[in-house]
Design an enzyme around this catalytic site. Structure first.
Site, PDB file in Angstrom:
ATOM      1  N   GLU A  47      -6.676 -16.662  20.926  1.00 52.41           N
ATOM      2  CA  GLU A  47      -6.810 -16.197  22.315  1.00 52.41           C
ATOM      3  C   GLU A  47      -6.668 -17.360  23.299  1.00 52.41           C
ATOM      4  OE1 GLU A  47      -6.723 -13.104  22.996  1.00 52.41           O
ATOM      5  OE2 GLU A  47      -7.019 -12.438  20.938  1.00 52.41           O
ATOM      6  N   ASP A  51       0.192  -8.104  20.763  1.00 53.83           N
ATOM      7  CA  ASP A  51       1.147  -9.188  21.058  1.00 53.83           C
ATOM      8  C   ASP A  51       2.605  -8.802  20.802  1.00 53.83           C
ATOM      9  OD1 ASP A  51      -1.017 -10.668  21.762  1.00 53.83           O
ATOM     10  OD2 ASP A  51      -1.123 -11.776  19.870  1.00 53.83           O
TER      11      ASP A  51
HETATM   12 ZN   LIG Z   1      -2.891 -12.248  20.658  1.00 55.92          ZN
END
Ligand SMILES: [Zn+2]
Length: 359
Positions: free
Chosen positions: A60, A163
């Site tokens: 993160e 993502d």
């Molecule tokens: Zn991520």
């Protein structure tokens, strides 16, 4: 996010642990106890999960620090049992920036896996099922290597807003523009989310949670992008309410309650000769009644700290501000004097009318 434990700050970003994380630890302890493991084995399993989440925090931070390079700050990183969430203060509009920010997270796990691969002695035999069945001091870092690889593979699934889905939207946005790209990525994200939920029933129940999270995440973010598109090019003046009830500072709480009952307003602007001096919400009024202040002037209980918009401001700006602060309404000024009010309902109506005209 509420009910989160603050672990401190890294590079100015708050690291929070959501309370449901305790369930995960509890579940591991429970599983180990069921297996008849001793304390050392149980602690090792818990330690392993905490190490995975350290990798998740680094992942993160990869997103956050890349975003910071483009001037986008991160409010916090929250750890949930299903993974981490970095709350960026806004999403980048440029596809190139979104692409790099999205890739930066999994790239961190690639680096971790690569370092482990460099430093760990090669395995003498191909790992079998027993190798993966439980954490031991001997296989701890090998398992960590595989987990990091899995994080990369899992995040590559194009399930927006995960993502991989963000990468897909960015790539599509180069060709199709952000609005259409988001629509396609969100639809695919929702289909994959349903698949996750379905698969979760037969395998890992965490997939069900991730599926639900992805499904609603895709819906919300797509809505937001489509709405902002409808608002593009429009000014606050077009979306504001001009027909509304105001109070004066000398009005009492009783006067305000009467107006609350008579009309449809839930919040009021307190005005004195065309100048906004405060705002008053329904909950502030109810609180005042509880405290037996019905004869008190509203000037004493109103908020004096409020933001305003100008009639010439962008409507999309007001929409984003209302979404973020959950402030119920904003006074709108023209040449410094009260000209109208704007709230989420107004803007949603504006969007509904615009979208009806389009179709
Ligand atoms: Zn991520």
């Amino acid at each position: 996010m509420k009910w989160a434990l603050n672990l401190g700050r890294v590079a100015g970003i708050k690291i929070l642990v959501h309370w449901t994380f305790l369930f995960l630890i509890g579940w591991i302890v429970f599983t180990e106890m069921g297996r008849g493991s001793d304390l050392a084995t149980t602690l090792l399993s818990v330690g392993f999960v905490l190490t995975i989440f350290l990798c998740v925090v680094l992942h993160e931070l990869g997103h956050s620090l890349t975003a910071q390079k483009y001037g986008i700050n991160t409010k916090s990183i929250t750890l949930l049992p299903i993974g981490g969430v970095a709350s960026l203060e806004r999403m980048p509009e440029s596809p190139k920036q979104e692409l790099l920010i999205a890739i930066a997270g999994p790239a961190v796990n690639v680096v971790i896996a690569f370092i482990l691969w460099l430093v760990l002695p090669p395995l003498t035999q191909i790992p079998d099922e027993a190798f993966f069945a439980r954490v031991t001091p001997a296989n701890f870092f090998y398992l960590l290597f595989f987990v990091n690889l899995m994080l990369v593979v899992f995040n590559a699934i194009p399930a927006f807003p995960m993502d991989g889905g963000r990468v897909l939207r960015a790539l599509l946005a180069f060709k199709l523009g952000r609005v259409r790209a988001t629509q396609i990525a969100a639809n695919l994200g929702q289909i994959l989310a349903i698949l996750f939920i379905f698969m979760g029933f037969f395998s890992n129940p965490f997939l069900i949670l991730i599926g639900v999270f992805v499904f609603f995440g895709a819906y919300t973010e797509n809505m937001m992008v489509q709405h902002l598109d409808f608002l593009r090019g429009h000014l606050v003046r077009e979306g504001m309410m001009t027909n509304y009830v105001t109070l004066t500072p000398e009005n009492t709480v009783r006067d305000a309650l009467e107006k609350l009952l008579m009309g449809s307003e839930h919040e009021f602007i307190v005005e004195l000769d065309g100048n906004v001096v405060g705002t008053l919400t329904r909950s502030q009024l109810i609180q005042a009644v509880k405290e037996d202040k019905t004869n008190t002037p509203v000037a004493e209980i109103m908020s004096r700290d409020f933001e305003t918009f100008d009639v010439k401001d962008k409507l999309s700006q007001a929409y984003t501000a209302l979404q973020k602060t959950r402030s119920p309404l904003y006074p709108v000024l023209e040449n410094g004097r009260l000209a109208g009010v704007i709230n989420t309902d107004n803007i949603n109506e504006f969007i509904m009318i615009k979208s009806a005209l389009v179709h």
